[in-house]
Design a protein around this motif. Structure first.
Motif, PDB file in Angstrom:
ATOM      1  N   ASP A   5       1.065  -1.073  -0.309  1.00  0.00           N
ATOM      2  CA  ASP A   5       0.377  -0.038   0.377  1.00  0.00           C
ATOM      3  C   ASP A   5       0.981   1.284  -0.174  1.00  0.00           C
ATOM      4  O   ASP A   5      -0.070   2.284  -0.716  1.00  0.00           O
ATOM      5  CB  ASP A   5      -1.075  -0.662   1.186  1.00  0.00           C
ATOM      6  N   SER A  31      -3.402  -1.959  -4.076  1.00  0.00           N
ATOM      7  CA  SER A  31      -4.382  -3.084  -2.988  1.00  0.00           C
ATOM      8  C   SER A  31      -4.388  -4.802  -3.379  1.00  0.00           C
ATOM      9  O   SER A  31      -4.083  -4.832  -4.183  1.00  0.00           O
ATOM     10  CB  SER A  31      -5.959  -2.477  -3.841  1.00  0.00           C
ATOM     11  N   PRO A  32      -4.576  -4.756  -1.895  1.00  0.00           N
ATOM     12  CA  PRO A  32      -4.417  -6.459  -2.452  1.00  0.00           C
ATOM     13  C   PRO A  32      -5.236  -6.843  -2.734  1.00  0.00           C
ATOM     14  O   PRO A  32      -5.751  -7.839  -3.579  1.00  0.00           O
ATOM     15  CB  PRO A  32      -4.176  -6.635  -0.944  1.00  0.00           C
ATOM     16  N   THR A  33      -6.345  -6.307  -2.525  1.00  0.00           N
ATOM     17  CA  THR A  33      -7.462  -7.088  -3.480  1.00  0.00           C
ATOM     18  C   THR A  33      -7.718  -7.377  -5.204  1.00  0.00           C
ATOM     19  O   THR A  33      -8.633  -7.897  -5.239  1.00  0.00           O
ATOM     20  CB  THR A  33      -8.986  -6.092  -2.673  1.00  0.00           C
ATOM     21  N   GLU A  57      -6.366  -2.614   3.781  1.00  0.00           N
ATOM     22  CA  GLU A  57      -7.705  -3.276   3.057  1.00  0.00           C
ATOM     23  C   GLU A  57      -7.118  -4.745   3.794  1.00  0.00           C
ATOM     24  O   GLU A  57      -8.480  -5.644   3.841  1.00  0.00           O
ATOM     25  CB  GLU A  57      -8.008  -2.942   2.566  1.00  0.00           C
ATOM     26  N   MET A  58      -6.055  -4.607   4.094  1.00  0.00           N
ATOM     27  CA  MET A  58      -5.968  -6.188   3.538  1.00  0.00           C
ATOM     28  C   MET A  58      -4.562  -7.270   4.275  1.00  0.00           C
ATOM     29  O   MET A  58      -3.533  -6.829   3.607  1.00  0.00           O
ATOM     30  CB  MET A  58      -6.552  -7.664   2.158  1.00  0.00           C
ATOM     31  N   THR A  59      -4.067  -7.988   4.947  1.00  0.00           N
ATOM     32  CA  THR A  59      -2.796  -7.953   4.985  1.00  0.00           C
ATOM     33  C   THR A  59      -2.270  -8.678   4.302  1.00  0.00           C
ATOM     34  O   THR A  59      -2.908  -9.856   3.681  1.00  0.00           O
ATOM     35  CB  THR A  59      -2.861  -8.558   6.628  1.00  0.00           C
ATOM     36  N   GLU A  62      -3.157 -12.359   5.077  1.00  0.00           N
ATOM     37  CA  GLU A  62      -5.002 -12.258   4.577  1.00  0.00           C
ATOM     38  C   GLU A  62      -4.735 -12.854   2.997  1.00  0.00           C
ATOM     39  O   GLU A  62      -6.114 -13.745   2.365  1.00  0.00           O
ATOM     40  CB  GLU A  62      -5.712 -11.382   4.415  1.00  0.00           C
ATOM     41  N   PHE A  63      -4.159 -11.895   2.062  1.00  0.00           N
ATOM     42  CA  PHE A  63      -3.146 -12.835   1.243  1.00  0.00           C
ATOM     43  C   PHE A  63      -3.116 -14.051   0.308  1.00  0.00           C
ATOM     44  O   PHE A  63      -3.519 -14.193  -0.397  1.00  0.00           O
ATOM     45  CB  PHE A  63      -2.406 -11.565   0.591  1.00  0.00           C
ATOM     46  N   GLU A  65      -3.806 -16.491   2.394  1.00  0.00           N
ATOM     47  CA  GLU A  65      -4.491 -17.426   2.181  1.00  0.00           C
ATOM     48  C   GLU A  65      -6.120 -16.981   1.297  1.00  0.00           C
ATOM     49  O   GLU A  65      -6.096 -18.487   1.305  1.00  0.00           O
ATOM     50  CB  GLU A  65      -5.994 -16.989   3.620  1.00  0.00           C
ATOM     51  N   ALA A  66      -6.202 -15.950   0.962  1.00  0.00           N
ATOM     52  CA  ALA A  66      -6.985 -15.488  -0.718  1.00  0.00           C
ATOM     53  C   ALA A  66      -6.358 -16.113  -1.770  1.00  0.00           C
ATOM     54  O   ALA A  66      -7.042 -16.968  -2.191  1.00  0.00           O
ATOM     55  CB  ALA A  66      -7.036 -14.318  -0.708  1.00  0.00           C
TER      56      ALA A  66
END
Length: 117
Positions: A5, A31-33, A57-59, A62-63, A65-66
């Motif tokens: 970011d 943006s990771p999302t 917005e997303m660590t 978490e990235f 994991e996704a």
């Protein structure tokens, strides 16, 4: 692919990777999302992904994991690197709890970190 970011970190890391010929075509994401969306939709299939841990917005965790839930076999070839300004042992342990994480790197990136085992 670099996901952070912080725009300055993104640019600095891009310059370092290009300077040492690590990669010629580097995609920057703030943006990771958006990065997850592009990966899921097949808009990009990077050889390497560098993702920061601390993002609003997303660590980075978490990235990861996704990322590991994306059903695109060609992404199995992508090396995933966690990058952080922290050398906290708990963060390092957590990073390596994911099967897709290749390395934990501290900022700023340097070629020695990238090429060492």
């Amino acid at each position: 692919m670099i996901i952070d970011d912080n725009e300055m970190d993104n640019l600095l890391n891009k310059i370092i990777l290009e300077k040492f010929n690590y990669s010629q075509n580097i995609q920057l994401y703030n943006s990771p999302t958006v990065a997850i969306k592009d990966l899921t939709e097949g808009k990009i299939t990077p050889d390497a992904i560098f993702v920061d841990i601390n993002m609003p917005e997303m660590t980075g965790f978490e990235f990861v994991e996704a990322f590991e839930k994306i059903e695109r076999p060609e992404l199995l070839k992508s090396k995933l690197f966690i990058i952080s300004s922290s050398d906290d042992k708990q963060d390092i342990r957590k990073a390596f709890s994911f099967k897709s994480v290749s390395k934990y790197l501290t900022k700023p990136l340097d070629i020695i970190q990238l090429t060492s085992e």
